[in-house]
Write a protein that holds these residues in place. Structure first.
Motif, PDB file in Angstrom:
ATOM      1  N   PHE A  20      -7.333 -21.725  68.598  1.00 46.99           N
ATOM      2  CA  PHE A  20      -8.050 -20.588  69.163  1.00 46.99           C
ATOM      3  C   PHE A  20      -9.552 -20.774  68.966  1.00 46.99           C
ATOM      4  N   LEU A  21     -10.330 -20.387  69.982  1.00 52.94           N
ATOM      5  CA  LEU A  21     -11.766 -20.176  69.846  1.00 52.94           C
ATOM      6  C   LEU A  21     -12.051 -18.768  70.334  1.00 52.94           C
ATOM      7  N   PHE A  22     -12.581 -17.915  69.445  1.00 52.60           N
ATOM      8  CA  PHE A  22     -12.826 -16.518  69.789  1.00 52.60           C
ATOM      9  C   PHE A  22     -14.182 -16.388  70.461  1.00 52.60           C
ATOM     10  N   LEU A  23     -14.189 -15.649  71.574  1.00 54.46           N
ATOM     11  CA  LEU A  23     -15.356 -15.583  72.448  1.00 54.46           C
ATOM     12  C   LEU A  23     -15.973 -14.196  72.531  1.00 54.46           C
ATOM     13  N   GLY A  24     -15.217 -13.153  72.211  1.00 56.25           N
ATOM     14  CA  GLY A  24     -15.741 -11.803  72.316  1.00 56.25           C
ATOM     15  C   GLY A  24     -14.935 -10.830  71.491  1.00 56.25           C
ATOM     16  N   GLY A  25     -15.622  -9.832  70.911  1.00 53.79           N
ATOM     17  CA  GLY A  25     -14.957  -8.836  70.097  1.00 53.79           C
ATOM     18  C   GLY A  25     -14.776  -9.289  68.662  1.00 53.79           C
ATOM     19  N   THR A  26     -14.261  -8.406  67.842  1.00 55.80           N
ATOM     20  CA  THR A  26     -13.970  -8.710  66.444  1.00 55.80           C
ATOM     21  C   THR A  26     -12.559  -8.243  66.120  1.00 55.80           C
ATOM     22  N   GLY A  27     -11.992  -8.833  65.084  1.00 55.53           N
ATOM     23  CA  GLY A  27     -10.640  -8.463  64.692  1.00 55.53           C
ATOM     24  C   GLY A  27     -10.153  -9.340  63.562  1.00 55.53           C
ATOM     25  N   GLU A  28      -8.840  -9.555  63.522  1.00 58.43           N
ATOM     26  CA  GLU A  28      -8.270 -10.374  62.460  1.00 58.43           C
ATOM     27  C   GLU A  28      -6.938 -10.959  62.898  1.00 58.43           C
ATOM     28  N   GLY A  64      -2.655 -33.452  79.005  1.00 61.63           N
ATOM     29  CA  GLY A  64      -1.411 -32.954  78.444  1.00 61.63           C
ATOM     30  C   GLY A  64      -1.515 -31.649  77.694  1.00 61.63           C
ATOM     31  N   PHE A  65      -2.644 -30.962  77.807  1.00 64.34           N
ATOM     32  CA  PHE A  65      -2.848 -29.677  77.148  1.00 64.34           C
ATOM     33  C   PHE A  65      -3.153 -28.595  78.169  1.00 64.34           C
ATOM     34  N   ASP A  66      -2.668 -27.384  77.901  1.00 63.95           N
ATOM     35  CA  ASP A  66      -3.002 -26.216  78.697  1.00 63.95           C
ATOM     36  C   ASP A  66      -4.073 -25.409  77.978  1.00 63.95           C
ATOM     37  N   VAL A  67      -4.990 -24.836  78.757  1.00 66.56           N
ATOM     38  CA  VAL A  67      -6.041 -23.979  78.220  1.00 66.56           C
ATOM     39  C   VAL A  67      -5.849 -22.595  78.816  1.00 66.56           C
ATOM     40  N   ARG A  68      -5.796 -21.596  77.951  1.00 61.51           N
ATOM     41  CA  ARG A  68      -5.573 -20.221  78.392  1.00 61.51           C
ATOM     42  C   ARG A  68      -6.733 -19.337  77.935  1.00 61.51           C
ATOM     43  N   LEU A  69      -7.026 -18.340  78.730  1.00 59.80           N
ATOM     44  CA  LEU A  69      -7.991 -17.303  78.369  1.00 59.80           C
ATOM     45  C   LEU A  69      -7.186 -16.043  78.108  1.00 59.80           C
ATOM     46  N   SER A  70      -7.273 -15.523  76.877  1.00 61.79           N
ATOM     47  CA  SER A  70      -6.376 -14.456  76.442  1.00 61.79           C
ATOM     48  C   SER A  70      -7.160 -13.250  75.957  1.00 61.79           C
ATOM     49  N   ARG A  71      -6.462 -12.102  75.959  1.00 65.61           N
ATOM     50  CA  ARG A  71      -7.112 -10.853  75.558  1.00 65.61           C
ATOM     51  C   ARG A  71      -6.151 -10.036  74.706  1.00 65.61           C
ATOM     52  N   CYS A  72      -6.603  -9.694  73.503  1.00 67.77           N
ATOM     53  CA  CYS A  72      -5.852  -8.824  72.602  1.00 67.77           C
ATOM     54  C   CYS A  72      -6.504  -7.454  72.604  1.00 67.77           C
ATOM     55  N   SER A 112      -7.249  -6.378  67.195  1.00 68.16           N
ATOM     56  CA  SER A 112      -8.648  -6.151  67.567  1.00 68.16           C
ATOM     57  C   SER A 112      -9.152  -4.916  66.832  1.00 68.16           C
ATOM     58  N   GLU A 113     -10.405  -4.970  66.386  1.00 69.33           N
ATOM     59  CA  GLU A 113     -10.946  -3.847  65.628  1.00 69.33           C
ATOM     60  C   GLU A 113     -11.341  -2.697  66.537  1.00 69.33           C
ATOM     61  N   SER A 114     -11.945  -3.017  67.663  1.00 72.44           N
ATOM     62  CA  SER A 114     -12.291  -1.987  68.642  1.00 72.44           C
ATOM     63  C   SER A 114     -12.437  -2.685  69.986  1.00 72.44           C
ATOM     64  N   GLY A 115     -11.815  -2.132  71.004  1.00 73.52           N
ATOM     65  CA  GLY A 115     -11.885  -2.758  72.308  1.00 73.52           C
ATOM     66  C   GLY A 115     -11.077  -4.038  72.363  1.00 73.52           C
ATOM     67  N   ASN A 116     -11.615  -5.059  73.035  1.00 76.23           N
ATOM     68  CA  ASN A 116     -10.889  -6.290  73.307  1.00 76.23           C
ATOM     69  C   ASN A 116     -11.318  -7.423  72.394  1.00 76.23           C
ATOM     70  N   LEU A 117     -10.362  -8.250  72.041  1.00 77.17           N
ATOM     71  CA  LEU A 117     -10.602  -9.508  71.350  1.00 77.17           C
ATOM     72  C   LEU A 117     -10.280 -10.609  72.353  1.00 77.17           C
TER      73      LEU A 117
END
Length: 339
Positions: A285-293, A261-269, A325-330
């Motif tokens: 959310f679980l963050f996998l790459g990049g840094t930000g806030e 009953g849950f959807d899982v998405r891969l997202s990019r900021c 995102s601080e630089s590039g992709n989050l």
């Protein structure tokens, strides 16, 4: 953005819990600044399970568990779609339904299976478990067990499991970073050595081991097998195909799978992404790459920093918020109810 009331929920970050495992290693050190010694196999980054409850790290609710917040806020945390019948109260609507982990397999995991809801109710203390993996890092030749080989019959697998000779029955598949693996209940499975994996699952710790390579546990004693329970719940159909989704466009996400009953998405900021919570469901959310806030409140002055390994829970009653995102992709995985 409007001002945040003192009693209002907000984006919640969590302190991870680390689990020592006989098959664990030290690979997660590159994801977390403070990790205990020993072979760490799992980091529970968002959990309300009794075997490990993560604590809120930020803001006035720091130190609280998700279970405590459910009691205090109920639908405001979980969303209206989480109701059991006509009652939204947390005591009648079970526990928080999702658990998110990072796993490092320095050695092969046990060959195992999890029950579905119809099997779990027949065993006191058991609970259903469906899960998904995102392969984040994979050594050359690293593989998983994903179901049984074609043509393996219940009789053949029963005989193999009871004799300890199951390996010829198992479907071994090499995997690479970016692969997405669905593990429905009843699927025989195991991570092989040399992997780092993000796992999202139902909040269950019910595991039926079929085979564990005759190795001792951390206490030096043989680890328990659960042959009868495993054979009772094993599904002999072909498991879902392993996929490798493309990365989403900037400030968007793609659905990479669903479970229970849950959807899982891969997202990019990339840069700034304004987000609007749904009153019907929390989002994790679980963050996998990049840094930000993640920022919210008046003039977005309240924020929490995120990096690979950070987990954030967006309550259903959360105010609007912004990802930056601080630089590039989050890059991050997000989980919410399929509405």
């Amino acid at each position: 953005m409007r001002c945040l009331r003192l009693d209002q929920l907000y984006p919640l970050s969590f302190i991870p819990l680390f689990k020592e495992k006989v098959w664990g290693g030290r690979r997660l050190e590159s994801w977390f600044t403070a990790m205990p010694q020993g072979p760490i196999g799992e980091a529970w980054v968002l959990s309300a399970h009794p075997h490990g409850m993560t604590l809120v790290e930020n803001g006035p609710l720091a130190g609280k568990t998700i279970a405590e917040l459910l009691v205090e806020h109920g639908e405001g945390l979980a969303g209206s779609a989480g109701r059991c019948g006509d009652s939204p109260t947390p005591t009648e609507c079970s526990e928080f339904p999702v658990l998110i982990k990072l796993l490092n397999s320095n050695d092969d995991l046990s060959v195992q299976v999890h029950p579905g809801p119809e099997n779990a109710v027949a065993h006191p203390g058991a609970s259903a478990k469906s899960e998904m993996w995102i392969i984040l890092e994979a050594d050359p030749g690293a593989a998983i067990i994903h179901g049984l080989r074609e043509g393996v019959t219940p009789q053949k697998f029963h005989e193999a499991a009871r004799s300890g000779d199951v390996m010829d029955c198992l479907n071994r598949v090499e995997v690479s970073a970016g692969d997405v693996v669905s593990i429905p209940p009843g699927t025989i499975h195991a991570l092989g050595a040399g992997l780092l994996v993000a796992e999202v699952q139902q909040s269950s710790d019910t595991v039926y081991r079929v085979w564990d390579y005759d190795r001792p546990g951390l206490d030096g004693q043989p680890r328990e097998l659960h042959i009868d329970q495993a054979l009772e719940v094993t599904d002999y159909s072909r498991p879902p195909e392993i996929t490798r989704p493309q990365m989403a466009q900037a400030n968007s996400g793609i659905t990479i799978g669903s479970f229970a009953g849950f959807d899982v998405r891969l997202s990019r900021c990339c840069g700034r992404w304004e987000r609007h919570p749904s009153s019907r469901s929390f989002t994790a959310f679980l963050f996998l790459g990049g840094t930000g806030e993640v920022a919210w409140g008046e003039d977005e002055r309240t924020h929490v920093s995120v990096r690979p390994g950070s987990s954030i829970l967006i309550p259903a009653s959360c105010p609007d918020y912004v990802l930056r995102s601080e630089s590039g992709n989050l890059v991050f995985m997000e989980v919410s109810r399929a509405l």
